[in-house]
Design an enzyme around this catalytic site. Structure first.
Site, PDB file in Angstrom:
ATOM      1  N   VAL A   8       0.866  -1.177   0.000  1.00 44.65           N
ATOM      2  CA  VAL A   8       0.000   0.000   0.000  1.00 44.65           C
ATOM      3  C   VAL A   8       0.900   1.223   0.000  1.00 44.65           C
ATOM      4  CG1 VAL A   8      -2.026  -1.059   1.074  1.00 44.65           C
ATOM      5  CG2 VAL A   8      -0.227  -0.111   2.525  1.00 44.65           C
ATOM      6  N   SER A   9       0.383   2.334  -0.506  1.00 45.25           N
ATOM      7  CA  SER A   9       1.212   3.524  -0.689  1.00 45.25           C
ATOM      8  C   SER A   9       1.486   4.304   0.585  1.00 45.25           C
ATOM      9  CB  SER A   9       0.570   4.449  -1.719  1.00 45.25           C
ATOM     10  OG  SER A   9       0.445   3.768  -2.943  1.00 45.25           O
ATOM     11  N   THR A  10       0.591   4.214   1.562  1.00 48.78           N
ATOM     12  CA  THR A  10       0.789   4.973   2.800  1.00 48.78           C
ATOM     13  C   THR A  10       0.470   4.108   4.003  1.00 48.78           C
ATOM     14  OG1 THR A  10      -1.480   5.785   2.906  1.00 48.78           O
ATOM     15  CG2 THR A  10       0.082   7.129   1.662  1.00 48.78           C
ATOM     16  N   GLN A  13      -3.289   3.392   4.682  1.00 46.31           N
ATOM     17  CA  GLN A  13      -4.038   2.421   3.885  1.00 46.31           C
ATOM     18  C   GLN A  13      -3.934   1.034   4.509  1.00 46.31           C
ATOM     19  OE1 GLN A  13      -2.162   3.222   0.082  1.00 46.31           O
ATOM     20  NE2 GLN A  13      -4.033   4.234  -0.629  1.00 46.31           N
TER      21      GLN A  13
END
Length: 186
Positions: A8-10, A13
């Site tokens: 996941v990007s962050t 998330q």
């Protein structure tokens, strides 16, 4: 063995959706990263790549969870193939253990190569057009030739490089490159 990778990007998330899909697909181990796909430092990906061995299959929920770009993805899958490791993307229905999956990646590889060549071609054409108009690529020089000559005169008159560097806000090492030590006494 089926080994999964989720990303996941962050940190905000959640990996649950990807993790559940990989568990349902039969993954025995799942590695994860919480970082942007553009970042090169992804410890989970490094671990999974070290863990994989001949005959294993790396499973991801979606292609974009693995690669930073099409080119990166193709290179990664080719490296896996060279090591005898298969690759599967669940939502994209890609499985390199099948002839169709291997064909798909050959096509993707060709497209990535073509994209790279087009970028190089466009860059060259842009630089050629700029040169034809008298423009030179790169940033504008910080100092005009006249300013460099002023610096030279100061150095010739015995002003220490360090002082000239302070006056003109330039690194002492730049002055040594532009005006070698053998040229002056300072």
């Amino acid at each position: 063995m089926l080994i999964g990778y989720v990303r996941v990007s962050t940190n905000e998330q959640n990996t649950a959706l990807q993790r559940n899909a990989l568990e349902s697909a039969g993954c025995e181990l799942i590695f994860e990263d919480k970082a942007s796909g553009k970042q090169t430092e992804r410890p989970g990906l490094k671990k999974v790549l070290r863990m994989l061995s001949r005959g294993d299959t790396l499973v991801v929920w979606k292609l974009d969870r693995l690669g930073r770009s099409m080119r990166h993805l193709v290179v990664l899958v080719e490296e896996l193939r060279d090591r005898g490791i298969n690759f599967r993307s669940l939502t994209d229905s890609i499985d390199t253990s099948t002839p169709m999956g291997r064909f798909f990646f050959h096509v993707m590889g060709a497209l990535a190569e073509m994209e790279r060549e087009l970028i190089v071609e466009r860059t060259r054409a842009g630089l050629d057009a700029a040169r034809a108009e008298g423009r030179i690529g790169g940033r504008r020089p910080k100092y005009q030739e006249e300013t460099w000559q002023q610096m030279r005169r100061l150095l010739e008159n015995g002003i220490p490089r360090k002082q000239v560097a302070i006056i003109y806000d330039v690194a002492v090492s730049t002055l040594y490159k532009k005006f070698p030590a053998s040229s002056f006494q300072s």
